[in-house]
Design a protein around this motif. Structure first.
Motif, mmCIF file in Angstrom:
data_model
loop_
_atom_site.group_PDB
_atom_site.id
_atom_site.type_symbol
_atom_site.label_atom_id
_atom_site.label_comp_id
_atom_site.label_asym_id
_atom_site.label_seq_id
_atom_site.Cartn_x
_atom_site.Cartn_y
_atom_site.Cartn_z
ATOM 1 N N LYS A 173 0.934 -1.244 0.292
ATOM 2 C CA LYS A 173 0.013 -0.133 0.246
ATOM 3 C C LYS A 173 0.839 1.008 -0.194
ATOM 4 C CE LYS A 173 -3.731 -1.959 2.073
ATOM 5 N NZ LYS A 173 -4.858 -2.096 3.657
ATOM 6 N N GLN B 115 1.656 1.590 -3.936
ATOM 7 C CA GLN B 115 1.136 2.200 -4.291
ATOM 8 C C GLN B 115 1.114 4.191 -4.139
ATOM 9 O OE1 GLN B 115 -2.921 1.602 -3.434
ATOM 10 N NE2 GLN B 115 -4.064 1.137 -5.179
ATOM 11 N N LYS C 287 4.950 5.189 -6.125
ATOM 12 C CA LYS C 287 5.775 4.341 -7.089
ATOM 13 C C LYS C 287 7.212 4.347 -7.044
ATOM 14 C CE LYS C 287 4.402 4.721 -11.143
ATOM 15 N NZ LYS C 287 3.709 4.489 -12.835
ATOM 16 N N TYR D 10 4.632 -1.792 -10.579
ATOM 17 C CA TYR D 10 3.826 -0.455 -10.344
ATOM 18 C C TYR D 10 2.012 -1.050 -9.913
ATOM 19 C CZ TYR D 10 1.787 3.379 -8.932
ATOM 20 O OH TYR D 10 0.211 4.447 -8.111
ATOM 21 N N CYS E 145 -1.195 -2.646 -7.698
ATOM 22 C CA CYS E 145 -2.317 -2.356 -8.199
ATOM 23 C C CYS E 145 -3.511 -3.169 -8.069
ATOM 24 C CB CYS E 145 -1.990 -0.535 -9.162
ATOM 25 S SG CYS E 145 -1.341 0.681 -8.744
ATOM 26 N N GLU F 283 -6.092 -4.135 -5.746
ATOM 27 C CA GLU F 283 -7.741 -3.019 -5.714
ATOM 28 C C GLU F 283 -8.463 -4.926 -5.680
ATOM 29 O OE1 GLU F 283 -7.296 -1.324 -9.146
ATOM 30 O OE2 GLU F 283 -6.069 0.471 -8.576
#
Length: 518
Positions: free
Chosen positions: A384, A387, A390, A478, A482, A486
């Protein structure tokens, strides 16, 4: 400037082929003739000595193909075609990659031009002959070894523990056979311990605790124990053993197996190693034959041990989710951390544990059990953070390039070339003067400075390419981070673990901290 990549390779067990140094020298001489009048720069890829032509996982070869993809090279040159590959489909793929990146291919020995249709045709014909030579030799050796194994001959290599080889004359030819030696009780003891109820990991720990070592005096690990406990060489050639191999499949048995499996001797197994594969990649059948040696373990006991090993394997495939970092997490001592999940008094305990500590005890590693949920939560919190920023993503083996002004470097080269040109004119007018030798030294010094600056320019370009690769890798990692965060609730455990395995190169737990490198 024309940049030529010279690839040289020699299998060390072949004394008839040219040395790597000779190949490089001949390639450079050929280049100066073929590209006469052009400014040449050579990059040599010559660290693959000892690698065979059918092994494509060669360090220098991989380095060269990366430079091809990065636009570093204009020409790839080899002394002989089979230095780069002996397999037609593989060579075709290599050549397609060269063409895609507009890199020419030159072979000194065969002297063909890949820019013409006839040149490409000749190249593929020569590659086909190189592959045919290798395949024919390989098949002839393999067929001969299979035939020897089916007759119970010992086909060579290190004898299994508790056996030795002897020579006997059969049909006017001398062949090797196995016999049991004085160390066979050592093997029988390992089988007895396994039959007493120990798992293979418990057997490894038992051997360590009681000083039972290999015949070379080293601690036994599970791989060594597994090889001994699954080797048919110790098994009695009884009918139940024949039935076991037939039921298992993927075994090649003698045509008159019923008559040979009379319970009086031990067996010979050929082709147990993973590299025994057919060209398709499918595993070749293991050849089972009857030897002349006495058996060490009854067929009933040998089969019981195989069944116990199979049960242990089934137990290890837990029905529980085994932790997000299974197969990724390493201990501070450098060894892999395994998952331990068990129920005690109605409570389930889920931990990561150093594999060395688990097998050999706490004196070999001081890291105790770590709660799986705590480490997994720590990992997700770090993701996290990445995120949100980067720039915190670490890519393995990447160092940011130093600042370099190529335009200024080229201006320096131009200025130095002007100085050399002026000194050359002065030298022409004063060839016989005492100062001539000083002019020559100054010209050589300036030429050395130019070469050094050109090397810096080349290094800077390579670093720029590596920086672009690193940035692409960071963007990829990256995006995957994500996606994982998610979609976390909708992904299955296996999907989460596979995604983490794909992007994480190093994940080390040390002193309560987690280090992640992608």
């Amino acid at each position: 400037m024309l940049v030529i990549g010279i690839y040289a390779r020699k299998s060390v067990y072949r004394d008839t082929s040219e040395s790597v140094t000779t190949q490089i020298k001949l390639c450079k001489e050929y280049s100066r003739i073929m590209f006469r009048g052009q400014e040449l720069d050579f990059i040599v890829y010559g660290k693959d000595e000892g690698f065979t032509g059918f092994n494509m996982n060669r360090p220098s070869f991989k380095e060269m193909m990366k430079d091809v993809e990065n636009g570093v090279l204009n020409v790839v040159m080899v002394y002989r075609l089979d230095r780069i590959s002996r397999n037609v489909p593989e060579f075709s793929q290599i050549f397609d990659r060269l063409q895609k990146n507009q890199v020419s291919f030159v072979s000194v020995k065969e002297s063909f031009d890949t820019s013409t249709p006839i040149g490409r045709t000749v190249m593929y014909i020569l590659a086909a002959f190189a592959q045919l030579e290798r395949d024919t030799t390989s098949e002839r050796v393999s067929d001969n070894m299979d035939e020897m194994a089916l007759h119970g001959f010992w086909t060579g290599g290190k004898c299994p523990a508790g056996t030795t080889s002897i020579k006997r004359v059969v049909g006017n030819k001398e062949h090797s056979f196995l016999i049991l030696d004085n160390n066979i009780d050592y093997v029988r003891n390992l089988y007895s311990l396994m039959l007493s109820g120990l798992s293979i990991t418990a057997l490894e720990r038992h051997c360590k605790n009681y000083g039972i070592k290999s015949l070379t005096g080293k601690f036994l690990n599970t791989s060594q124990l597994y090889f001994i406990l699954t080797n048919p060489v110790y098994c009695q050639n009884a009918p139940e053993a024949l039935e076991y191999f037939r039921r298992k499949g993927n075994y090649k048995l003698p045509d008159n197996a019923e008559a040979l499996f009379d319970g009086k001797h031990g067996l010979i197994a050929y082709g147990r190693y993973p590299q025994s594969k057919q060209a398709t990649g499918a595993r070749k059948p293991i050849t089972i034959a009857v030897g002349i040696h006495d058996y060490a373990i009854t067929a009933k006991d040998w089969i019981s041990v195989q069944n116990r090993l199979g049960e242990n394997k089934q137990v290890r495939s837990s029905k529980y989710e085994l932790g997000l970092l299974k197969g990724v997490l390493r201990c501070s001592c450098g060894h892999r951390m395994i998952t331990k999940i068990y129920n005690q008094k109605g409570t389930q305990y889920r931990n990561y544990l150093c594999s060395v500590r688990d097998r050999m005890g706490k004196e070999y590693c001081g890291t105790s059990h770590i709660r799986m949920d705590e480490v997994d939560d720590m990992f997700l919190q770090k993701l996290k953070s990445l995120q949100l920023d980067k720039s915190l993503i670490e890519i393995r083996d990447y160092t940011p390039p130093a600042e370099f002004d190529e335009r200024s470097a080229k201006a320096q080269i131009s200025a130095l070339e002007v100085q050399i040109e002026n000194l050359t004119r002065t030298l022409q007018d004063n060839q016989d003067a005492p100062a001539a030798k000083y002019l020559i030294r100054q010209i050589d010094r300036l030429d050395g400075e130019i070469n050094a600056i050109q090397a810096e320019i080349q290094r800077s370009r390579l670093q720029a390419v590596q920086a672009r690769d690193a940035q692409n890798a960071i963007d990829y990692v990256y995006d995957q981070i994500c996606y994982l965060l998610e979609q976390f609730e909708s992904l299955s455990y296996r999907e989460k673990n596979e995604l983490i395995r794909r992007i994480v190169k190093e994940c080390v737990f040390e002193n309560g901290n987690l280090k992640i490198v992608f």
